[in-house]
Write an enzyme that holds these catalytic residues in place. Sequence first.
Site, PDB file in Angstrom:
ATOM      1  N   ASP A 427       0.843  -1.192   0.000  1.00 41.87           N
ATOM      2  CA  ASP A 427       0.000   0.000   0.000  1.00 41.87           C
ATOM      3  C   ASP A 427       0.879   1.242   0.000  1.00 41.87           C
ATOM      4  OD1 ASP A 427      -2.400  -1.370   0.091  1.00 41.87           O
ATOM      5  OD2 ASP A 427      -2.406  -1.496   2.264  1.00 41.87           O
ATOM      6  N   THR A 429      -0.491   4.718   1.246  1.00 46.23           N
ATOM      7  CA  THR A 429      -0.834   5.591   2.360  1.00 46.23           C
ATOM      8  C   THR A 429      -0.538   4.933   3.698  1.00 46.23           C
ATOM      9  OG1 THR A 429      -2.593   6.579   1.041  1.00 46.23           O
ATOM     10  CG2 THR A 429      -2.668   6.937   3.415  1.00 46.23           C
ATOM     11  N   GLU A 521      -9.673  12.709   6.343  1.00 47.34           N
ATOM     12  CA  GLU A 521     -10.708  13.530   6.976  1.00 47.34           C
ATOM     13  C   GLU A 521     -10.099  14.493   7.988  1.00 47.34           C
ATOM     14  OE1 GLU A 521     -13.751  10.881   8.451  1.00 47.34           O
ATOM     15  OE2 GLU A 521     -14.788  11.035   6.528  1.00 47.34           O
ATOM     16  N   ASP A 672      -5.129   5.584  -4.721  1.00 48.37           N
ATOM     17  CA  ASP A 672      -4.975   6.981  -5.125  1.00 48.37           C
ATOM     18  C   ASP A 672      -5.060   7.171  -6.636  1.00 48.37           C
ATOM     19  OD1 ASP A 672      -4.967   8.706  -3.067  1.00 48.37           O
ATOM     20  OD2 ASP A 672      -2.811   8.782  -2.786  1.00 48.37           O
ATOM     21  N   LYS A 732      -5.869  -6.459  -6.326  1.00 47.82           N
ATOM     22  CA  LYS A 732      -4.735  -6.981  -5.563  1.00 47.82           C
ATOM     23  C   LYS A 732      -4.627  -8.497  -5.724  1.00 47.82           C
ATOM     24  CE  LYS A 732      -4.222  -3.607  -1.798  1.00 47.82           C
ATOM     25  NZ  LYS A 732      -4.159  -3.444  -0.327  1.00 47.82           N
ATOM     26  N   ASN A 754     -11.672  -6.163   2.973  1.00 47.38           N
ATOM     27  CA  ASN A 754     -11.651  -6.876   1.702  1.00 47.38           C
ATOM     28  C   ASN A 754     -10.255  -7.269   1.246  1.00 47.38           C
ATOM     29  OD1 ASN A 754     -14.410  -6.808   1.451  1.00 47.38           O
ATOM     30  ND2 ASN A 754     -14.449  -4.949   0.230  1.00 47.38           N
TER      31      ASN A 754
END
Length: 1062
Positions: A427, A429, A521, A672, A732, A754
């Site tokens: 990943d 982030t 957020e 992204d 993935k 997931n």
Amino acid sequence: MEEPSLHGVNNNGDSGNTPRPSGCIAASDEGGNADDPPPIPNASSPSYLTEKSVGESRFRHNLDNQDDLGNIHNYAHTIPYGNVATKLKTNLETGLTTEETSERRDKYGHNKLETSGGVTWWQILIRQVSNSLTVVLVIAMALSYGTMDFIEGGVISAVILLNIVVGFFQDYRAEQTIQSLRAMAAPECKVIRDRGVLSIVKAEQLVLGDIVQLAVGDIVPADLRLFSGVNLATDEALLTGESKPSTKNVESVLDEQNDDVPIGDRLNIAYSSTTVTRGRGSGVVIATGMDTEIGKIAELLRSKIHTSDSNQYWATRAIKKVLRGLKSGLGLVGTPLQVKLSWFALLLFGLAILLAIIVFSVSLWEIDDETLIYGICVAVAVIPESLIAVLTITMAVGSKAMAKGNVIVRKMGALEAIGGVTNICSDKTGTLTQGKMLARRAYLPSGRTISVENETSPFDPTSGSITCQESTITGGAVESDPELQHFFQAMALCNLSSVFQKKEGDTSAELAWTATGEPTEIALHVMAMRVGHGKQAVLVRHSMIMVREHSFDSSIKRMSVVYQLQDDKTLFSFTKGAIEVLLPLMELSASARTDILAQADTMASEGLRVLCLGYRHFTASNTDQLKDREFVENDIAFAGLVGLYDPPRKESASAIKQCQGAGITVHMLTGDHLKTATSIAKEIGILGPHIPGSSTSFAVMTANEFDKLSDDSLDDLDYLPFVLARCSPTTKLRMLHALHRRGLYCAMTGDGVNDSPALKGADVGVAMGLNGSDVSKEAADMVLTDDNFASIVSAIREGRRLFDNIQKFLLHLLISNISQVILLLTGLAFQDRHGVSVFPLSPIEILWANLITSSFLAIGLGLEPASADVMSRRPHSLKTGVFTKELIVDKFIYGTFMGCLCLVSYVIVVFGAADGDLGADCNETYNSTCGLAYRARGTAYSILTVLLSVMALEAKHLTLGLFNMSPEKSGPLSLLTTITKNRFLFFAVMAGMITPFPIIYIPIINQVVFRHHPLSWEWGLVLGSLVCFVALVESWKAIKRRRLRSSGRIGDTRKSEESSIA
């Protein structure tokens, strides 16, 4: 500055700012609609005993004893949640106090299922005794006593006892280590205690009355009576067998007259071990441990297993029990490496029997006591008795080392596999980047741009300034500008994060800002608070309340909320999501769409993550339609774009460079935007001119483009994509399958619900410990406690170190065995005056060399730090395992060197310096004719012990010589560093060098126990053998290095080592 509450619960039990006039949760109907997420795999845990065929478990209520806290789980679904809280003597807003939780834990116990308790001490003891290696020693001991050789029998008995004791304590420590690591990786949950403080605690620490918060991906830690929730649904398949998630209704109160309500119909209860698939909520703990529904099923299953076994015929049960015990006792249960080594030990056991048969055949099967002992002596020589104990110690040390490096190993097989991975799918982030988003730029519908400058903290809204068209924005400017107002309201209200200052004490001069929620957020919320438009400020200023929330769904990549003005009942919806998802839902002209996409591309090319914001007005007549997500998220007005930046971790670039130097390809699989992902990939080195294939058209792809390619088309690509943007869990999994079809071994990271299929399917699944869901952690082989990509690289380094060390001590142990077999089999030709073969080594000497000298040397090799070039060579083959061609060839060559030097020295003493008269009956006891045999035997033993000690130093690296293993030093310092770097091994080698002297010279012990005599000039043979052995080993390593260079497999060894060290 505002300070939102940590949790959204008020006295009436409603979710914060979310009234429910109808008394129901916002959710889809039973028939299902667009709100239903795709099916999510069941999150099973090894600690949860479940069985699908059990179906629904039903228990009759006992409503007569409702004053007992421990009984409330039987009727909590039949009374309002307020009454449940009253009976449990808890507060739904502030929770229990620390003192109350301690008292209840003492009374009702920990929140965990009763299990077998892991491996017990007597099971470990039996495991030490019942294995093929110990059996050989027991046979030798029995035969020694049978031939009235009590000294040898006693020594073998002591060796067996010592081996069992050492193995027992090391194995016991290893089990304790594994248990502690499991405890570190135990499920955690968010609980409110001590006057409303939100804490993260281990699930087993929960007690009755605790207030627990739930979010998507969480595993419910105990049975909860829900009292607030937004769009909450759980997967209860493990309890009910129903694949469709159960939508919860916190206001539901079931008929207490019906004391047989099925579990699936208790919509106000969330059950332990089920998975939150949608929405969020809060509940009060009504049952823990074995009182939970899953605990009751566990109890039923335990009874069922016992009943099933008791129904079988006694002979069948006995045979199955014996086979299970035999398989476990022989080490055929465990990790792939442990099983492979156990089979290898059984192979050696068969070879030992064959060698004993050879000895008996040479004597024409005229087996007297001496021949029998000689046969057992040869059999013992071929068995590496300390193999399993050394392996156990090495694996335990590896697990602890990874734990210190922020990697929790959940499955021991991952220790073996991580060092052999060829590809890492990571990943972006929070793993490659810091996971702390900063809002940098924004674009408004009018074409104006907003910039954020001089921010010093991702959480501090008082730092930095916001400018629009070079003018600083203030709260007043926002209120007077409708465009800015809509933009900042969408940013603040379509947001679940909280930003506040820590209250660490009244005396604190400067309070630190902190935040809870998703990084994206938080960044949006902080930006809105910089202009005085944080969530709470807007709600208070405009008297707004939330009436509906459509939670973020990864399949549609957007989230919406609906708010109502209390004054005129006007309704507003605010939506945020991916730009490619929201633009089709907006009423925009073609030119406006073009401008917006151009701005998004510009932001993405600068490495910014782009989010789109929108809003919509409704009238009171639309209230009944707000539960329809498709209605709310249609005809949206464009509010603006926000560009967020997640800076790479400082260590990511160097970690990726280490991977590439180690022959490992790194792939970035991110949700992204394509250009954002590409920019970050170039910045940290995943893409670049030095990476073969990174300039191809397929190096960077979107998930949509990747998924359109057939398997054959993917297999035809020279290189699989290095960057996959807008990646979904199914993408993935497809990437993983593509790698496996190429014969590659992959480590896959994941944090979402997931991601479980990809984590389970990967050779090594790596979950995120900080931001990962409980489901992903349960599916993974390893958990990163810091969510840092560099920790994966550290784990690979540790995995390679572990693999190397296993090869090192295997090489050392097997060299010892081969040299002894060569010496003993050849020794059959050395006969005494009666034609009886004379031992070149006595049984006690062999056992001492194998179990004392070699064991500590092998343990030292198992503790060896990573070699300098561990990350500058390609991954090892997981198919081949530790028994590589190089290892097999080396052990025979070095074993032959050692055995021949011992044999030659023995021959020199017997035939070169004497007349070859080995006396008579010199195998069992000493007599006046045995001087030559005893002195020759002492010479062979001393050479064997010294060469084994030196070989431990040579085995530190399979290719590099003693004088170039430490390239950071030069000259004599290099050799000194090599010898002293591993303190344990250094002292073991020193002990191996020194112990021959007392064993050779102490009276009685030398002659009666070891059956050899003191040496004189023979020490010259020991020294000469040592010099010759080092020269032979160094020559063979030089030949190997030359072959590797000529084949292009390695370059300048010293340079590769130095770069690795740096």
